[in-house]
Design a protein around this motif. Structure first.
Motif, mmCIF file in Angstrom:
data_model
loop_
_atom_site.group_PDB
_atom_site.id
_atom_site.type_symbol
_atom_site.label_atom_id
_atom_site.label_comp_id
_atom_site.label_asym_id
_atom_site.label_seq_id
_atom_site.Cartn_x
_atom_site.Cartn_y
_atom_site.Cartn_z
ATOM 1 N N HIS A 47 41.976 36.368 38.579
ATOM 2 C CA HIS A 47 42.500 37.153 39.697
ATOM 3 C C HIS A 47 43.293 36.239 40.634
ATOM 4 O O HIS A 47 42.784 35.231 41.109
ATOM 5 N N GLN A 48 44.545 36.580 40.849
ATOM 6 C CA GLN A 48 45.443 35.794 41.695
ATOM 7 C C GLN A 48 45.515 34.336 41.240
ATOM 8 O O GLN A 48 45.746 33.433 42.036
ATOM 9 N N SER A 49 45.297 34.126 39.924
ATOM 10 C CA SER A 49 45.343 32.781 39.324
ATOM 11 C C SER A 49 44.429 31.797 40.033
ATOM 12 O O SER A 49 44.725 30.608 40.139
ATOM 13 N N THR A 50 43.294 32.308 40.549
ATOM 14 C CA THR A 50 42.356 31.468 41.293
ATOM 15 C C THR A 50 40.974 31.524 40.662
ATOM 16 O O THR A 50 40.203 32.455 40.925
ATOM 17 N N SER A 128 35.555 34.007 45.450
ATOM 18 C CA SER A 128 35.025 35.331 45.156
ATOM 19 C C SER A 128 33.693 35.254 44.417
ATOM 20 O O SER A 128 33.628 34.705 43.303
ATOM 21 N N ARG A 208 40.999 39.290 35.724
ATOM 22 C CA ARG A 208 41.870 39.608 36.855
ATOM 23 C C ARG A 208 41.278 40.704 37.739
ATOM 24 O O ARG A 208 41.788 40.971 38.824
ATOM 25 N N LYS A 271 45.880 45.647 41.180
ATOM 26 C CA LYS A 271 46.489 44.391 40.764
ATOM 27 C C LYS A 271 47.025 43.665 41.991
ATOM 28 O O LYS A 271 47.792 44.217 42.765
ATOM 29 N N GLY A 272 46.568 42.404 42.141
ATOM 30 C CA GLY A 272 46.997 41.632 43.297
ATOM 31 C C GLY A 272 46.213 41.928 44.533
ATOM 32 O O GLY A 272 46.441 41.375 45.596
ATOM 33 N N ARG A 274 42.714 42.376 46.994
ATOM 34 C CA ARG A 274 41.741 41.385 47.470
ATOM 35 C C ARG A 274 40.436 41.533 46.717
ATOM 36 O O ARG A 274 39.915 42.636 46.563
#
Length: 276
Positions: A47-50, A128, A208, A271-272, A274
């Motif tokens: 998710h959010q590349s994190t 997260s 994601r 998508k994208g 929080r």
């Protein structure tokens, strides 16, 4: 068929005996650590590349995960497999609660313990918690497979009497062949679960959506455990509960419901959006 002649002790060095059971858990932890590092490095999957932690932080987390498994597994065993079924041993011998080497662990409690550790660790890192749970879920199944194989080698946690041609006469299970329920669990909770989650993480990009992989794991585990409980020998000191349920079934139901809740929550994550 007769129980395979497998020595529970894999290696002896003088007075030191190394059991397959211990090696299975060490291999499970090793695989989880190695696979977890690979997943963390594949940032586009997340998710959010994190990712919820770095590879170095995963090394730090292993200690807390082990503590969570031991404390959660032991306390849940004392509560659900002793106190709540009328046992008073631990009330009369409270120091025995700490004697984990004497046996008595609950997988459901261990699962809760490591999940709680992951949530607190993610909060500490300001990441997260749901993504941290996803990471734990993705790396757990092979450890479950190896653990159940070790249970089979030890001749413990066997199934009920069966007439199926693959029934096994366990050394401690009497003269009748029984379901090798340890292997059923290993294949369902371990191998099949890993394959499904691998497809989810790498083909469906499920990481994601924070909480989706953890939810899928919880659902697969709960359904697998409940299914196998129909042929697994109930705990001798508890037996069958009302309506033919077993303690394993009862404890798996809330796990499955939590999994459904996580999947529903993940489906609502845009998508994208929080992550919770």
């Amino acid at each position: 068929m007769p129980f395979p002649n497998i020595d529970p002790i894999a290696l002896s060095i003088g007075p030191l005996a190394i059991r397959w059971y211990a090696l299975a858990y060490l291999a499970g932890i090793g695989f989880a650590f190695f696979y977890g590092r690979l997943l963390i490095k594949q940032k586009p999957l997340w998710h959010q590349s994190t990712p919820p932690m770095t590879a170095t932080q995963l090394t730090d987390f292993v200690f807390w995960a082990i503590i969570g498994v031991i404390l959660g597994g032991r306390l849940a065993y004392v509560l659900f497999y002793s106190l709540l079924v009328g046992g008073d041993y631990y009330l009369n011998n409270p120091l025995s609660i700490l004697a984990v080497w004497e046996g008595g662990m609950s997988f459901h409690g261990g699962l809760f313990g490591v999940a709680l550790a992951a949530v607190f660790f993610a909060r500490y890192l300001k990441q997260s918690p749901l993504s941290a749970l996803d990471l734990m879920a993705a790396i757990a199944p092979i450890g479950l497979l190896l653990g159940r194989i070790a249970n089979f080698i030890n001749g413990e946690l066997y199934g009920r009497v069966t007439t199926m041609p693959w029934g096994v006469v366990f050394p401690e299970g009497g003269p009748d062949p029984r379901h090798p329920s340890q292997l059923y669990e290993g294949l369902l909770e371990g191998l099949l679960c890993f394959i499904i989650l691998r497809i989810a993480t790498h083909n469906a990009m499920a990481l994601r959506k924070p909480g989706l992989v953890a939810g899928l794991f919880a659902i697969i585990y709960a359904l697998s455990r409940i299914l196998v409980e129909f042929v697994r020998e109930p705990d001798a000191h508890i037996g069958l509960l009302p309506y033919g349920l077993t303690m394993g079934m009862v404890l798996s139901i809330p796990v499955g419901l939590i999994g459904v809740a996580l999947v529903i929550n993940a489906a609502r994550t845009k998508k994208g959006g929080r992550a919770i």
